[in-house]
Design a protein around this motif. Structure first.
Motif, PDB file in Angstrom:
ATOM      1  N   GLY A   1      -1.528 -10.403   8.927  1.00 54.39           N
ATOM      2  CA  GLY A   1      -1.699 -11.701   9.575  1.00 54.39           C
ATOM      3  C   GLY A   1      -1.975 -11.592  11.057  1.00 54.39           C
ATOM      4  O   GLY A   1      -2.827 -12.314  11.599  1.00 54.39           O
ATOM      5  N   ALA A   2      -1.270 -10.681  11.733  1.00 55.19           N
ATOM      6  CA  ALA A   2      -1.460 -10.521  13.174  1.00 55.19           C
ATOM      7  C   ALA A   2      -2.901 -10.150  13.509  1.00 55.19           C
ATOM      8  O   ALA A   2      -3.426 -10.546  14.565  1.00 55.19           O
ATOM      9  N   ILE A   3      -3.557  -9.409  12.623  1.00 56.01           N
ATOM     10  CA  ILE A   3      -4.968  -9.070  12.851  1.00 56.01           C
ATOM     11  C   ILE A   3      -5.813 -10.340  12.892  1.00 56.01           C
ATOM     12  O   ILE A   3      -6.744 -10.455  13.696  1.00 56.01           O
ATOM     13  N   GLY A   4      -5.477 -11.301  12.040  1.00 57.08           N
ATOM     14  CA  GLY A   4      -6.217 -12.560  12.050  1.00 57.08           C
ATOM     15  C   GLY A   4      -6.121 -13.279  13.377  1.00 57.08           C
ATOM     16  O   GLY A   4      -7.124 -13.769  13.910  1.00 57.08           O
ATOM     17  N   ALA A   5      -4.909 -13.347  13.937  1.00 59.64           N
ATOM     18  CA  ALA A   5      -4.745 -13.982  15.249  1.00 59.64           C
ATOM     19  C   ALA A   5      -5.529 -13.223  16.315  1.00 59.64           C
ATOM     20  O   ALA A   5      -6.181 -13.819  17.183  1.00 59.64           O
ATOM     21  N   ALA A   6      -5.468 -11.884  16.263  1.00 64.58           N
ATOM     22  CA  ALA A   6      -6.194 -11.060  17.244  1.00 64.58           C
ATOM     23  C   ALA A   6      -7.697 -11.267  17.127  1.00 64.58           C
ATOM     24  O   ALA A   6      -8.412 -11.394  18.138  1.00 64.58           O
ATOM     25  N   MET A   7      -8.210 -11.307  15.900  1.00 64.20           N
ATOM     26  CA  MET A   7      -9.639 -11.501  15.696  1.00 64.20           C
ATOM     27  C   MET A   7     -10.094 -12.843  16.241  1.00 64.20           C
ATOM     28  O   MET A   7     -11.180 -12.957  16.820  1.00 64.20           O
ATOM     29  N   ASP A   8      -9.277 -13.874  16.058  1.00 68.11           N
ATOM     30  CA  ASP A   8      -9.656 -15.194  16.550  1.00 68.11           C
ATOM     31  C   ASP A   8      -9.714 -15.204  18.075  1.00 68.11           C
ATOM     32  O   ASP A   8     -10.644 -15.773  18.664  1.00 68.11           O
TER      33      ASP A   8
ATOM     34  N   MET B   1      -0.345  -5.433  19.317  1.00 72.23           N
ATOM     35  CA  MET B   1      -1.791  -5.430  19.550  1.00 72.23           C
ATOM     36  C   MET B   1      -2.325  -6.851  19.681  1.00 72.23           C
ATOM     37  O   MET B   1      -3.072  -7.173  20.613  1.00 72.23           O
ATOM     38  N   ALA B   2      -1.927  -7.718  18.763  1.00 69.45           N
ATOM     39  CA  ALA B   2      -2.430  -9.093  18.781  1.00 69.45           C
ATOM     40  C   ALA B   2      -1.970  -9.841  20.029  1.00 69.45           C
ATOM     41  O   ALA B   2      -2.741 -10.598  20.638  1.00 69.45           O
ATOM     42  N   LEU B   3      -0.729  -9.622  20.420  1.00 68.43           N
ATOM     43  CA  LEU B   3      -0.211 -10.304  21.601  1.00 68.43           C
ATOM     44  C   LEU B   3      -0.930  -9.830  22.861  1.00 68.43           C
ATOM     45  O   LEU B   3      -1.281 -10.628  23.738  1.00 68.43           O
ATOM     46  N   ASN B   4      -1.179  -8.529  22.967  1.00 63.60           N
ATOM     47  CA  ASN B   4      -1.921  -8.008  24.122  1.00 63.60           C
ATOM     48  C   ASN B   4      -3.343  -8.575  24.163  1.00 63.60           C
ATOM     49  O   ASN B   4      -3.856  -8.910  25.234  1.00 63.60           O
ATOM     50  N   ILE B   5      -3.976  -8.672  23.012  1.00 62.02           N
ATOM     51  CA  ILE B   5      -5.332  -9.220  22.965  1.00 62.02           C
ATOM     52  C   ILE B   5      -5.331 -10.698  23.333  1.00 62.02           C
ATOM     53  O   ILE B   5      -6.225 -11.165  24.055  1.00 62.02           O
ATOM     54  N   ALA B   6      -4.336 -11.432  22.884  1.00 55.46           N
ATOM     55  CA  ALA B   6      -4.253 -12.851  23.255  1.00 55.46           C
ATOM     56  C   ALA B   6      -4.149 -13.004  24.770  1.00 55.46           C
ATOM     57  O   ALA B   6      -4.800 -13.871  25.368  1.00 55.46           O
TER      58      ALA B   6
ATOM     59  N   GLY C   1      -8.376 -20.978  29.347  1.00 56.60           N
ATOM     60  CA  GLY C   1      -7.567 -20.270  28.367  1.00 56.60           C
ATOM     61  C   GLY C   1      -6.254 -20.944  28.047  1.00 56.60           C
ATOM     62  O   GLY C   1      -5.664 -20.671  26.992  1.00 56.60           O
ATOM     63  N   ILE C   2      -5.770 -21.795  28.942  1.00 57.24           N
ATOM     64  CA  ILE C   2      -4.506 -22.480  28.662  1.00 57.24           C
ATOM     65  C   ILE C   2      -4.737 -23.835  28.010  1.00 57.24           C
ATOM     66  O   ILE C   2      -3.795 -24.532  27.653  1.00 57.24           O
TER      67      ILE C   2
ATOM     68  N   MET D   1      -4.066 -19.804  23.717  1.00 56.32           N
ATOM     69  CA  MET D   1      -2.699 -19.979  24.184  1.00 56.32           C
ATOM     70  C   MET D   1      -1.762 -20.318  23.027  1.00 56.32           C
ATOM     71  O   MET D   1      -0.595 -19.867  23.003  1.00 56.32           O
ATOM     72  N   ARG D   2      -2.257 -21.046  22.036  1.00 49.48           N
ATOM     73  CA  ARG D   2      -1.441 -21.326  20.852  1.00 49.48           C
ATOM     74  C   ARG D   2      -1.113 -20.032  20.110  1.00 49.48           C
ATOM     75  O   ARG D   2       0.039 -19.807  19.711  1.00 49.48           O
ATOM     76  N   HIS D   3      -2.118 -19.178  19.921  1.00 42.46           N
ATOM     77  CA  HIS D   3      -1.863 -17.886  19.286  1.00 42.46           C
ATOM     78  C   HIS D   3      -0.852 -17.075  20.103  1.00 42.46           C
ATOM     79  O   HIS D   3       0.054 -16.438  19.540  1.00 42.46           O
TER      80      HIS D   3
END
Length: 392
Positions: A257-264, A334-339, A350-351, A358-360
């Motif tokens: 799931g985290a990959i999905g957030a990162a990809m978005d 990884m996903a959090l750093n990319i966000a 971005g906010i 920002m939601r992710h």
């Protein structure tokens, strides 16, 4: 309302590793997310309300118990299909994925794996169809990373069990029809009990004022002398290993799931950088922005390969708890750093709720903590490689 223009990155042609069924499952989920989640999710997040109308659609795309056999209402899919479903749903929103994760891995899985045939037939079809929604009661006010010290308990009263205690930070709790509750018996042994809404003394107050997972319903499970029928005890596994086995399945889904957030976040930042003009050219032409984007796609690709391999191990029943912990920890970080990097590429925009980043980012601050904290997963890996226990 902005159209969902998402294009999934696949820098290493990982699609070649997927079966036709995997791709069909993913396409169905991706199309559903674009149609049903993307147009409404920012509004629901801003209102801090869970979009209950999505439950039927989640069931229809197989997100509830995707790997549960068809005879019990599940889709009978493999573990990679389950992972891809979680990836696509979290691309839409972590909170909606949480609902699906809890239903599949933390409610349906223990009933299927630890329950008897009567319990499977009674509950699983209702949960698979979305007619019933479940929750998972493990975390307590005084015990998060140390669930073995739980205080929730039950006593044998002859015709029934008497359950007392409380659980908190429980996804789906405010509207769940059934809760899989972990409690200690009179010998201190942890067991799973199926507690249904309507049982006297069972209440589910909602948790408010969250800055994260705002489109997810979170609450408590309160048990005040709840009489639980004896047939509602999960008979086939007890001890701390029982709930931890459920967490393995949930953590595996989170890794995808985290990959999905990162990809978005990456896709949003890439498109914005190519369109946003400064100093007479798109900001994607500047070296520092290219550095951010190149690092993002590198980390996403590494995570995709990690989860694909983990999925193949899961399909062969060879994936260890420590391997699952490593993937969950790595991919959420990884996903959090990319966000955070994607937010910088968008600057002030971005906010804004006009974009998903920002939601992710706020959602991932919860994901990095639940189903085992970031630090606890490090210690699980540390224990595995040293055989020395840092928990004691």
């Amino acid at each position: 309302m902005k159209p969902d223009l998402f294009t999934a990155p696949d820098y290493y042609n990982i699609d070649a590793l997927l079966s036709d069924e995997h791709k069909l499952v993913r396409t169905a989920a991706r199309d559903w997310v674009k149609k049903e989640i993307s147009p409404i999710i920012e509004t629901y997040a801003q209102k801090a309300t869970f979009p209950k109308h999505l439950l039927k659609g989640l069931a229809e795309i197989g997100a509830f118990g995707s790997y549960i056999p068809q005879e019990y209402g599940g889709a009978g899919l493999d573990q990679i299909s389950y992972g891809l479903l979680m990836q696509e749903i979290e691309r839409g929103d972590s909170g909606i994925r949480s609902t699906a994760s809890v239903q599949s891995s933390l409610v349906m899985y223990p009933i299927f794996a630890y329950g008897n045939e009567a319990q499977r037939k009674k509950y699983l079809p209702k949960l698979a169809s979305g007619e019933w929604i479940g929750s998972f009661g493990l975390t307590e006010p005084n015990h998060g990373s140390n669930p073995g010290a739980m205080e929730t308990n039950f006593k044998d009263k002859g015709d029934y069990y008497l359950l007392n205690g409380a659980k908190m930070w429980i996804s789906n709790a405010p509207f769940c029809n059934i809760a899989v509750v972990w409690a200690k018996d009179e010998n201190g042994r942890i067991n799973g009990l199926l507690v249904e809404r309507g049982m006297e003394g069972f209440t589910t107050p909602e948790t408010h004022n969250k800055w994260s997972l705002r489109a997810s319903a979170t609450g408590e499970l309160i048990f005040d002398n709840v009489k639980v029928p004896k047939e509602n005890l999960l008979p086939n596994k007890s001890g701390l290993g029982a709930p931890l086995g459920c967490l393995d399945s949930a953590r595996y889904g989170i890794a995808w799931g985290a990959i999905g957030a990162a990809m978005d976040c990456y896709d949003t930042a890439l498109r914005y950088a190519k369109e946003r003009m400064q100093f007479g050219k798109p900001i994607a032409q500047f070296q520092l922005q290219q550095k951010k984007l190149a690092e993002m796609i590198t980390e996403i690709t590494k995570a995709q390969l990690l989860t694909w391999r983990l999925g193949t191990l899961k399909n062969e029943n060879k994936a260890s708890s420590a391997q699952i912990s490593m993937a969950k920890r790595n991919n959420v970080e990884m996903a959090l750093n990319i966000a955070r990097e994607a937010r910088q590429i968008l600057g002030g925009m971005g906010i804004s709720g006009e974009y998903s980043i920002m939601r992710h980012m706020m959602n991932l601050e919860s994901v990095i903590t639940y189903e085992g904290t970031h630090d606890i997963h490090l210690l699980i890996t540390g224990l595995d490689i040293t055989n020395l226990n840092a928990f004691k």
